[in-house]
Design a protein around this motif. Sequence first.
Motif, PDB file in Angstrom:
ATOM      1  N   PRO A 148      32.607  57.124  46.697  1.00 30.81           N
ATOM      2  CA  PRO A 148      33.786  56.572  46.324  1.00 30.81           C
ATOM      3  C   PRO A 148      35.135  56.367  46.697  1.00 30.81           C
ATOM      4  O   PRO A 148      35.937  56.026  47.566  1.00 30.81           O
ATOM      5  CB  PRO A 148      33.701  57.487  44.721  1.00 30.81           C
ATOM      6  CG  PRO A 148      33.984  59.455  45.502  1.00 30.81           C
ATOM      7  CD  PRO A 148      33.077  58.828  47.056  1.00 30.81           C
ATOM      8  N   PHE A 149      35.728  54.447  45.638  1.00 29.47           N
ATOM      9  CA  PHE A 149      37.430  54.818  46.239  1.00 29.47           C
ATOM     10  C   PHE A 149      37.531  53.979  45.074  1.00 29.47           C
ATOM     11  O   PHE A 149      36.887  52.902  44.294  1.00 29.47           O
ATOM     12  CB  PHE A 149      37.226  53.491  47.128  1.00 29.47           C
ATOM     13  CG  PHE A 149      36.115  52.039  47.189  1.00 29.47           C
ATOM     14  CD1 PHE A 149      36.522  50.995  47.406  1.00 29.47           C
ATOM     15  CD2 PHE A 149      34.820  52.381  47.591  1.00 29.47           C
ATOM     16  CE1 PHE A 149      35.789  49.867  47.212  1.00 29.47           C
ATOM     17  CE2 PHE A 149      34.239  51.132  47.394  1.00 29.47           C
ATOM     18  CZ  PHE A 149      34.133  50.262  47.201  1.00 29.47           C
ATOM     19  N   PHE A 170      31.995  52.063  44.770  1.00 25.96           N
ATOM     20  CA  PHE A 170      31.067  53.206  45.962  1.00 25.96           C
ATOM     21  C   PHE A 170      30.853  52.424  47.283  1.00 25.96           C
ATOM     22  O   PHE A 170      30.201  51.693  47.074  1.00 25.96           O
ATOM     23  CB  PHE A 170      30.394  53.956  44.868  1.00 25.96           C
ATOM     24  CG  PHE A 170      30.564  54.338  43.941  1.00 25.96           C
ATOM     25  CD1 PHE A 170      30.763  55.914  43.937  1.00 25.96           C
ATOM     26  CD2 PHE A 170      30.483  53.509  42.295  1.00 25.96           C
ATOM     27  CE1 PHE A 170      30.764  56.271  42.625  1.00 25.96           C
ATOM     28  CE2 PHE A 170      30.842  54.211  41.447  1.00 25.96           C
ATOM     29  CZ  PHE A 170      31.276  55.324  41.373  1.00 25.96           C
ATOM     30  N   LYS A 171      30.665  52.911  48.250  1.00 28.04           N
ATOM     31  CA  LYS A 171      29.900  52.906  49.317  1.00 28.04           C
ATOM     32  C   LYS A 171      28.871  53.630  49.767  1.00 28.04           C
ATOM     33  O   LYS A 171      29.271  55.004  49.611  1.00 28.04           O
ATOM     34  CB  LYS A 171      31.138  52.928  50.672  1.00 28.04           C
ATOM     35  CG  LYS A 171      30.274  52.027  51.759  1.00 28.04           C
ATOM     36  CD  LYS A 171      31.281  51.246  53.260  1.00 28.04           C
ATOM     37  CE  LYS A 171      30.479  50.918  54.324  1.00 28.04           C
ATOM     38  NZ  LYS A 171      31.501  49.910  54.802  1.00 28.04           N
ATOM     39  N   CYS A 180      28.613  48.902  50.154  1.00 26.25           N
ATOM     40  CA  CYS A 180      29.236  48.382  49.219  1.00 26.25           C
ATOM     41  C   CYS A 180      29.477  48.204  48.052  1.00 26.25           C
ATOM     42  O   CYS A 180      28.905  46.415  48.398  1.00 26.25           O
ATOM     43  CB  CYS A 180      30.306  47.556  50.315  1.00 26.25           C
ATOM     44  SG  CYS A 180      32.438  48.053  49.878  1.00 26.25           S
ATOM     45  N   TYR A 181      29.409  48.532  47.490  1.00 28.75           N
ATOM     46  CA  TYR A 181      29.414  48.221  45.786  1.00 28.75           C
ATOM     47  C   TYR A 181      30.792  47.644  45.109  1.00 28.75           C
ATOM     48  O   TYR A 181      31.512  49.339  45.208  1.00 28.75           O
ATOM     49  CB  TYR A 181      28.298  48.809  44.894  1.00 28.75           C
ATOM     50  CG  TYR A 181      28.864  48.489  43.451  1.00 28.75           C
ATOM     51  CD1 TYR A 181      28.341  47.182  43.148  1.00 28.75           C
ATOM     52  CD2 TYR A 181      29.216  48.948  42.518  1.00 28.75           C
ATOM     53  CE1 TYR A 181      28.648  46.697  41.699  1.00 28.75           C
ATOM     54  CE2 TYR A 181      28.961  49.004  41.637  1.00 28.75           C
ATOM     55  CZ  TYR A 181      28.637  47.592  40.519  1.00 28.75           C
ATOM     56  OH  TYR A 181      28.982  46.600  39.198  1.00 28.75           O
ATOM     57  N   MET A 194      36.932  48.919  52.363  1.00 30.30           N
ATOM     58  CA  MET A 194      35.346  49.065  52.660  1.00 30.30           C
ATOM     59  C   MET A 194      33.969  48.168  52.772  1.00 30.30           C
ATOM     60  O   MET A 194      33.242  48.689  52.940  1.00 30.30           O
ATOM     61  CB  MET A 194      35.086  50.174  50.911  1.00 30.30           C
ATOM     62  CG  MET A 194      35.721  51.003  50.429  1.00 30.30           C
ATOM     63  SD  MET A 194      36.237  52.646  51.980  1.00 30.30           S
ATOM     64  CE  MET A 194      34.284  53.463  51.748  1.00 30.30           C
ATOM     65  N   ALA A 195      34.826  47.055  52.345  1.00 26.66           N
ATOM     66  CA  ALA A 195      33.910  46.268  52.030  1.00 26.66           C
ATOM     67  C   ALA A 195      32.962  45.624  54.360  1.00 26.66           C
ATOM     68  O   ALA A 195      31.917  45.345  54.576  1.00 26.66           O
ATOM     69  CB  ALA A 195      34.114  45.100  51.235  1.00 26.66           C
TER      70      ALA A 195
END
Length: 240
Positions: A148-149, A170-171, A180-181, A194-195
Motif C-alpha cells: 500500500p502507498f 496498491f501495488k 500498480c493501481y 510505484m508506477a
Amino acid sequence: MKQKNLHQYPLVWRKDDFFIKIYSSIPNVSTGILLTTSKTAFIVDPGDGILRDLTKDVGPETILRVSDIFISHGHHDHVGGVWSLLTYWSVLRRKTPLSIYYPEGCVEIESIYKAFNEVYGKELSYKITLKPISDQKAFTRNSVRIKPFKVNHRELNPDGTSAEIPSLGFKYYYDSKSICYGGDTAYCENLVKMAKGSDLAIIEAGALDEESTDLHMTVAQAKEIGKTAKEFFLVHVPEE
C-alpha cells in the motif's frame, strides 16, 4: 510502454496466470476491479454494479473464491457495491473468511460494516475482518505481495475549498510481475515511484481541466506517469 483505449470497458490484462479486469471506472458512477491468480481472487474498489458484472462474467464459483477486498478510499463510486457483495456471500452461505483492507480513517467502510452486521450479523455464515491500513508496510496474501502507498486525494467542501481524505494506492506483486493501481489521486510522488517499472500501471485521469488538478490528474499528467510502466491503462476519465 503501451497505452490502452481510454473509454472501452472492460479493460483486461493478463500475464500467464496474473490477471486483472476493470469492469468500469467512471467518475461519480462506479469502479469495479477483479484481480486473480491461479491461487486467489481479489476485488479492488467494488463500486455499484460489481456483483452484476461478476455474476455475468465469472459466476458464483469465482466470486466465492474472493478472499480479500481492497479499498482505495471511501467515495461512493468505489464502495457502492460492498453491501451487495456481503449480502450475496451470506445468501450463498459462504464459509471462508473475508478481509477488507482500507485506509485508516475511512468511515464509509466502517459504517457499511457496522450497519451490515446489525442487520445480518446473527445469521452470517462467514467471518468478516476489517483491516485498516495505517502505514505503508507490504504484506502477503495467497502468494500475492501487496504494497500500500499513500496518495493525495481530496474532496470539495461546500465553500469550494478542498480537504484531503484517507486514500491509498496498491501495488500487487506476483511471480516477478507487478500491477500498480493508484486509485483516485492528484499528482503525487508516491504514485510516480510505484508506477515506474511496473508491468501494468492503472492511472486515473479525472481532472476536467488544470483548475481541477488538486483533486485529480489530467490526461497529460496521467500519461506522463503511465509511460514509465511497461503498459498502462488510463481510467476514471470523464465522459466527453
